[in-house]
Write a protein that holds these residues in place. Structure first.
Motif, PDB file in Angstrom:
ATOM      1  N   VAL A 124       0.858  -1.172   0.000  1.00 34.86           N
ATOM      2  CA  VAL A 124       0.000   0.000   0.000  1.00 34.86           C
ATOM      3  C   VAL A 124       0.898   1.226   0.000  1.00 34.86           C
ATOM      4  O   VAL A 124       1.567   1.502   0.981  1.00 34.86           O
ATOM      5  CB  VAL A 124      -0.902  -0.003   1.246  1.00 34.86           C
ATOM      6  CG1 VAL A 124      -1.836   1.165   1.200  1.00 34.86           C
ATOM      7  CG2 VAL A 124      -1.678  -1.296   1.318  1.00 34.86           C
TER       8      VAL A 124
ATOM      9  N   ARG B  73       6.467  -7.229   6.031  1.00 31.43           N
ATOM     10  CA  ARG B  73       5.938  -6.519   7.198  1.00 31.43           C
ATOM     11  C   ARG B  73       4.443  -6.297   7.029  1.00 31.43           C
ATOM     12  O   ARG B  73       3.916  -6.346   5.932  1.00 31.43           O
ATOM     13  CB  ARG B  73       6.652  -5.173   7.364  1.00 31.43           C
ATOM     14  CG  ARG B  73       8.164  -5.269   7.411  1.00 31.43           C
ATOM     15  CD  ARG B  73       8.725  -5.201   8.803  1.00 31.43           C
ATOM     16  NE  ARG B  73       8.510  -3.937   9.466  1.00 31.43           N
ATOM     17  CZ  ARG B  73       9.479  -3.040   9.674  1.00 31.43           C
ATOM     18  NH1 ARG B  73      10.693  -3.231   9.220  1.00 31.43           N
ATOM     19  NH2 ARG B  73       9.225  -1.943  10.355  1.00 31.43           N
TER      20      ARG B  73
ATOM     21  N   ALA C  84       0.102  -2.138   7.861  1.00 31.50           N
ATOM     22  CA  ALA C  84       0.179  -0.883   8.609  1.00 31.50           C
ATOM     23  C   ALA C  84       1.588  -0.299   8.524  1.00 31.50           C
ATOM     24  O   ALA C  84       1.753   0.909   8.339  1.00 31.50           O
ATOM     25  CB  ALA C  84      -0.208  -1.126  10.064  1.00 31.50           C
TER      26      ALA C  84
ATOM     27  N   ILE D  61       2.091   1.259   5.107  1.00 31.78           N
ATOM     28  CA  ILE D  61       1.423   2.555   5.036  1.00 31.78           C
ATOM     29  C   ILE D  61       2.272   3.600   5.749  1.00 31.78           C
ATOM     30  O   ILE D  61       2.507   4.691   5.238  1.00 31.78           O
ATOM     31  CB  ILE D  61       0.025   2.482   5.688  1.00 31.78           C
ATOM     32  CG1 ILE D  61      -0.881   1.562   4.878  1.00 31.78           C
ATOM     33  CG2 ILE D  61      -0.587   3.856   5.799  1.00 31.78           C
ATOM     34  CD1 ILE D  61      -2.252   1.385   5.485  1.00 31.78           C
TER      35      ILE D  61
ATOM     36  N   VAL E 273     -10.197   2.124  -3.414  1.00 37.31           N
ATOM     37  CA  VAL E 273     -11.020   1.262  -2.571  1.00 37.31           C
ATOM     38  C   VAL E 273     -12.409   1.101  -3.172  1.00 37.31           C
ATOM     39  O   VAL E 273     -12.983   0.017  -3.154  1.00 37.31           O
ATOM     40  CB  VAL E 273     -11.071   1.846  -1.151  1.00 37.31           C
ATOM     41  CG1 VAL E 273     -12.123   1.150  -0.344  1.00 37.31           C
ATOM     42  CG2 VAL E 273      -9.721   1.684  -0.497  1.00 37.31           C
TER      43      VAL E 273
ATOM     44  N   MET F 115      -9.719  -3.065  -4.389  1.00 34.78           N
ATOM     45  CA  MET F 115      -8.264  -3.211  -4.306  1.00 34.78           C
ATOM     46  C   MET F 115      -7.808  -4.274  -5.295  1.00 34.78           C
ATOM     47  O   MET F 115      -8.372  -5.356  -5.360  1.00 34.78           O
ATOM     48  CB  MET F 115      -7.845  -3.671  -2.907  1.00 34.78           C
ATOM     49  CG  MET F 115      -7.949  -2.674  -1.806  1.00 34.78           C
ATOM     50  SD  MET F 115      -7.052  -1.155  -2.021  1.00 34.78           S
ATOM     51  CE  MET F 115      -5.446  -1.501  -1.385  1.00 34.78           C
TER      52      MET F 115
ATOM     53  N   LEU G  41     -18.439   0.803   0.203  1.00 32.26           N
ATOM     54  CA  LEU G  41     -17.684  -0.113   1.061  1.00 32.26           C
ATOM     55  C   LEU G  41     -18.596  -0.923   1.962  1.00 32.26           C
ATOM     56  O   LEU G  41     -18.289  -2.057   2.326  1.00 32.26           O
ATOM     57  CB  LEU G  41     -16.704   0.673   1.919  1.00 32.26           C
ATOM     58  CG  LEU G  41     -15.368   0.929   1.277  1.00 32.26           C
ATOM     59  CD1 LEU G  41     -14.449   1.580   2.253  1.00 32.26           C
ATOM     60  CD2 LEU G  41     -14.776  -0.381   0.809  1.00 32.26           C
ATOM     61  N   LEU G  42     -19.719  -0.329   2.326  1.00 32.83           N
ATOM     62  CA  LEU G  42     -20.594  -1.053   3.237  1.00 32.83           C
ATOM     63  C   LEU G  42     -21.506  -2.015   2.491  1.00 32.83           C
ATOM     64  O   LEU G  42     -21.903  -3.040   3.034  1.00 32.83           O
ATOM     65  CB  LEU G  42     -21.430  -0.060   4.056  1.00 32.83           C
ATOM     66  CG  LEU G  42     -20.577   0.778   5.008  1.00 32.83           C
ATOM     67  CD1 LEU G  42     -21.424   1.755   5.761  1.00 32.83           C
ATOM     68  CD2 LEU G  42     -19.829  -0.114   5.970  1.00 32.83           C
TER      69      LEU G  42
ATOM     70  N   PRO H  57     -18.456  -4.986  -0.197  1.00 32.89           N
ATOM     71  CA  PRO H  57     -17.202  -4.927   0.569  1.00 32.89           C
ATOM     72  C   PRO H  57     -15.947  -4.971  -0.290  1.00 32.89           C
ATOM     73  O   PRO H  57     -14.922  -4.438   0.105  1.00 32.89           O
ATOM     74  CB  PRO H  57     -17.291  -6.161   1.457  1.00 32.89           C
ATOM     75  CG  PRO H  57     -18.733  -6.444   1.566  1.00 32.89           C
ATOM     76  CD  PRO H  57     -19.356  -6.008   0.289  1.00 32.89           C
ATOM     77  N   ARG H  58     -16.018  -5.568  -1.481  1.00 36.37           N
ATOM     78  CA  ARG H  58     -14.812  -5.629  -2.294  1.00 36.37           C
ATOM     79  C   ARG H  58     -14.717  -4.486  -3.276  1.00 36.37           C
ATOM     80  O   ARG H  58     -13.910  -4.519  -4.192  1.00 36.37           O
ATOM     81  CB  ARG H  58     -14.771  -6.945  -3.053  1.00 36.37           C
ATOM     82  CG  ARG H  58     -14.100  -8.027  -2.265  1.00 36.37           C
ATOM     83  CD  ARG H  58     -14.082  -9.298  -3.036  1.00 36.37           C
ATOM     84  NE  ARG H  58     -14.401 -10.375  -2.136  1.00 36.37           N
ATOM     85  CZ  ARG H  58     -15.412 -11.213  -2.312  1.00 36.37           C
ATOM     86  NH1 ARG H  58     -16.194 -11.094  -3.353  1.00 36.37           N
ATOM     87  NH2 ARG H  58     -15.637 -12.149  -1.445  1.00 36.37           N
TER      88      ARG H  58
ATOM     89  N   VAL I 285      -8.392 -10.465  -2.024  1.00 32.05           N
ATOM     90  CA  VAL I 285      -7.388  -9.414  -1.943  1.00 32.05           C
ATOM     91  C   VAL I 285      -7.681  -8.568  -0.717  1.00 32.05           C
ATOM     92  O   VAL I 285      -8.782  -8.037  -0.581  1.00 32.05           O
ATOM     93  CB  VAL I 285      -7.431  -8.543  -3.207  1.00 32.05           C
ATOM     94  CG1 VAL I 285      -6.485  -7.372  -3.064  1.00 32.05           C
ATOM     95  CG2 VAL I 285      -7.056  -9.359  -4.413  1.00 32.05           C
ATOM     96  N   MET I 286      -6.696  -8.459   0.159  1.00 31.59           N
ATOM     97  CA  MET I 286      -6.824  -7.624   1.353  1.00 31.59           C
ATOM     98  C   MET I 286      -8.030  -8.015   2.193  1.00 31.59           C
ATOM     99  O   MET I 286      -8.781  -7.180   2.652  1.00 31.59           O
ATOM    100  CB  MET I 286      -6.998  -6.157   0.966  1.00 31.59           C
ATOM    101  CG  MET I 286      -5.777  -5.425   0.544  1.00 31.59           C
ATOM    102  SD  MET I 286      -4.552  -5.318   1.809  1.00 31.59           S
ATOM    103  CE  MET I 286      -5.247  -4.087   2.881  1.00 31.59           C
TER     104      MET I 286
ATOM    105  N   GLU J 162      -8.660  -9.784   5.467  1.00 33.18           N
ATOM    106  CA  GLU J 162      -8.083 -10.450   6.628  1.00 33.18           C
ATOM    107  C   GLU J 162      -9.154 -11.324   7.295  1.00 33.18           C
ATOM    108  O   GLU J 162     -10.291 -10.935   7.358  1.00 33.18           O
ATOM    109  CB  GLU J 162      -7.565  -9.449   7.652  1.00 33.18           C
ATOM    110  CG  GLU J 162      -6.342  -8.710   7.209  1.00 33.18           C
ATOM    111  CD  GLU J 162      -6.699  -7.405   6.566  1.00 33.18           C
ATOM    112  OE1 GLU J 162      -5.927  -6.462   6.640  1.00 33.18           O
ATOM    113  OE2 GLU J 162      -7.762  -7.348   5.953  1.00 33.18           O
TER     114      GLU J 162
END
Lengths: 343, 398
Positions: free
Chosen positions: A35, A129, A132, A135, A278, A282, A327-328, A331-332, A340-341, A343
């Motif tokens: 990112v 890493r 976060a 970023i 977004v 992504m 986004l709500l 979600p993708r 992708v992304m 978690e």
């Protein structure tokens, strides 16, 4: 009808910039999984490539001009750019006039080198890493790049005009058969849109029709398998980072006549570009481009007077509002790939 | 003591002592000496140390414990500021109701934003919080001007109703106070060249900061804090054990939002004005910098980071090339100029560059922030075994 076309056109140039930056961001994210918060800074550096080249081209020396005299009768001093000496008066001034388009040639190698150095020197160490950390380190890098530019070029916007031939605007409506003087559109914006379309088309064609692009796409889909086949995917991904940097830089170069570049323009665009990425999903290149144009056009529709009467202030927040809703509900994002992304 | 383990209590005492004696500690150089510009012991800056300390402590409860990186926390600080200033305009210039309302309002806002944003995680969460914060900023700047004052912001005016104060005002613009004790009141103690300023506002903010630090320690050591750490280390595993992580993360989000609101309210109490610019996303970025720089997930780290950044912002930015020339005047001329040219970009207006570089170095080499650096140095002195010496310090973490 006229109003709608006008707003679509108005949205195109901003949408093109969003789409180009978002395309680069997605390229980096899709290939390297990083990112990159410094992408806005790359856009800004591109813009300052144009500033630098136009300064280099206007480097001049003083000569005594016997044709002109001051009030004492002495020949007065005139600043003559070096390019005038080398290519003659006409060609020289044309070169200076065309500094911004010429900067494209200048910016491509510069940006690719910057991109590769950035990837090899810093980002390489952050693959393992958490996101976060990526970023944060790129955010820090963005601050550093921004401050370096500020140190050398000052904090004020630097006007960098388009070539004479493309300043001013034309009556787009009359060309389509509408009433004249309803849809007036500046030349440079249509050029910016055409340029963006060209770059986007070029990137897609590169990925779609060349062997290199095919390998890169394979690497995006399944990196390990490609490596098992004995292909050095890391080197190609590094080049893709350079390419993404060049796309951002070119977006910046061509944007200079629309908005005078200043050192924080990258950050201003970055926040919106992330929202664009977004929204588009992504890792999805077409999604990034579509979302860029979509949000640019929505923004310009939201700033219509008729809309503002009903929903005051909507032009300020429309992009964020759309982002939150998308986004709500999806979600993708619009065209996000699975896995992708997540978690 | 106070339900704290001995180690935590010592830490709290240490912070309390540092805060209490800050006017001495931050003013190590006599007034008028060449080094006096490094003195940070003036009320305005000391207040900022503790206020941003509170902000960073709160942010750390969210980011340090749960790992959710919010890029929109400044919005809650701004909302808190507006709430506080309205309390001062409408009710009383006493800071207590203002601060209480700012915490409540920020809590409500963070409940709404958190409830929506926490449906996603990772980068999506960051973007959602950023989007909300930017929306609030844009609205405060444009449409909501009647409530927020738009570009000019809000200040208390003599014409405000101020229901509780109206009996005592005598036509002058009133000052923020705590039951009559004005925030700006200070007592200067001069000891042979040194001037130490004890400011009422600073000590009030410092007491609030100590209380919030204490609360943060309790949260860190509580089962609730353990739960938040579990969210950070592996949310999937938490879900598989049948636990819903959302109430915990939402609680952490609201708590850290309330901390931000508290900081905003205190900011207004110290300097009675509020503007939209403190909600801009760079302000949110700043608190991220503070937390990471000090050490995310540690107790004392965010306070250190906040102090360091505010110190740099106010002290480093004041150094100009003349002062540099003065310092290096003992060197040969050419060497002096070279040194000044080399250092100049990093100080004065370029302090952001130093900050950016420092931040990058910390993220690359010291993911645990200054606290981890301190621990490494501490270990270095404790035992001189070769494996304990952090040779890894120099190599990038790969």
């Amino acid at each position: 009808m006229e109003a709608i076309i006008l707003q679509v056109l108005n949205g195109l140039d901003k949408g093109s910039a969003y789409a180009l930056i978002a395309l680069g961001l997605t390229l980096i994210f899709g290939t390297l999984g990083v990112v990159n918060f410094a992408h806005g800074a790359l856009f800004m550096i591109g813009a300052f490539c144009a500033v630098t080249l136009s300064r280099i081209l206007s480097l001049s020396h003083e000569v005594l001009d016997p044709g002109k005299t001051d009030f004492l009768g002495n020949p007065s001093k005139v600043n003559v750019p070096y390019v005038n000496d080398w290519f003659g008066e006409v060609a020289g001034s044309a070169i200076i006039d065309w500094a911004v388009p010429l900067s494209i040639l200048f910016a491509i190698p510069v940006m690719i080198v910057i991109g590769i150095v950035m990837e090899r020197g810093l980002i390489k160490h952050f693959y393992k890493r958490p996101h976060a950390d990526q970023i944060l380190v790129t955010f820090g890098l963005a601050i550093v790049l921004q401050e370096i530019i500020k140190y050398f070029y000052g904090a004020n916007p630097i006007p960098t005009p388009a070539p004479q031939a493309f300043t001013g605007s034309f009556d787009f409506g009359a060309m389509l058969g509408f009433d004249p003087n309803v849809i007036i559109y500046p030349y440079w914006r249509i050029i910016y849109f055409a340029f963006a379309a060209l770059i986007i088309g070029g990137v897609f064609a590169f990925l779609q029709f060349t062997t290199f692009g095919m390998v890169v796409r394979a690497g995006m889909a399944d990196r390990e398998t490609v490596q098992l086949l004995g292909i050095d995917i890391d080197r190609r991904f590094t080049l893709m980072f350079g390419l993404a940097a060049a796309v951002a830089g070119l977006a910046g170069v061509m944007y200079t006549p629309i908005n005078s570049p200043n050192y924080h323009m990258g950050m201003d665009f970055l926040v919106l570009s992330f929202v664009v990425v977004v929204v588009g999903g992504m890792g999805s290149l077409p999604g990034a481009v579509a979302a860029g144009f979509l949000l640019g056009i929505l923004e310009s529709f939201a700033s219509m007077r008729e809309v503002l009467e009903y929903l005051p202030g909507i032009n300020q927040i429309i992009i964020y509002l759309v982002a939150i809703i998308i986004l709500l509900t999806r979600p993708r994002g619009l065209m996000g790939r699975k896995g992708v992304m997540e978690e | 003591m106070f339900g704290l383990a001995a180690k935590d209590f010592r830490l709290l005492l240490l912070v309390a002592a540092l805060v209490a004696f800050a006017p001495f500690i931050l003013n190590p150089f006599p007034e008028g000496s060449g080094m006096a510009q490094f003195n940070a012991g003036y009320p305005d800056l000391m207040q900022r140390f503790v206020i941003f300390g509170i902000f960073a402590i709160g942010f750390n409860i969210l980011f340090g414990l749960t790992g959710y990186l919010s890029f929109g926390h400044a919005a809650f600080l701004g909302v808190g500021s507006y709430a506080a200033i309205w309390m001062m305009k409408l009710l009383t210039m006493n800071v207590i109701p203002a601060i209480i309302l700012s915490v409540i309002v920020a809590g409500v806002f963070s409940l709404i934003v958190g409830w929506i944003s926490l449906r996603r995680s990772g980068i999506y969460f960051s973007i959602l919080t950023l989007a909300f914060a930017q929306m609030m900023y844009s609205l405060a700047y444009s449409v909501l001007t009647p409530i927020t004052g738009g570009e000019t912001g809000l200040q208390p005016k003599t014409s405000d109703p101020r229901i509780l104060d109206s009996l005592v005002t005598d036509g002058t613009t009133p000052k923020a106070n705590l039951f009559g004790l004005e925030m700006g009141a200070s007592y200067d103690l001069s000891v042979s060249g040194w001037v130490f300023t004890f400011n009422a506002g600073y000590y009030i903010a410092a007491v609030v900061m100590l209380i919030s630090f204490y609360v943060a320690i309790r949260i860190f050591r509580s089962p609730f804090g353990m739960m938040l750490r579990a969210v950070k280390s592996n949310q999937n595993r938490l879900n598989y054990t049948g636990l819903n992580a959302k109430p915990y993360t939402l609680a952490a989000f609201v708590i850290s939002g309330m901390y931000a609101g508290l900081a905003g309210g205190l900011m207004v109490a110290m300097d009675t004005q509020a503007g939209a610019e403190r909600m801009f996303w760079t302000a949110s970025g700043e608190v991220v910098l503070m937390t990471i720089l000090g050490g995310a997930g540690t107790l004392i780290g965010p306070v250190l980071g906040a102090g360091l950044i505010k110190y740099m912002e106010n002290i480093l930015s004041k150094i100009n090339s003349n002062i540099l020339h003065e310092w290096f005047a003992f060197l040969p001329d050419g060497f002096e100029d070279l040194l000044v040219t080399l250092i100049y970009p990093f100080i004065g207006k370029g302090w952001h560059l130093t900050l950016g570089i420092l931040f990058m170095l910390v993220v690359i080499f010291l993911p645990g922030g200054l606290v981890e650096g301190g621990q490494r140095i501490g270990r270095l002195f404790k035992r001189k075994k070769p494996d304990a010496t952090p040779a890894a310090d120099k190599t990038p973490a790969e």
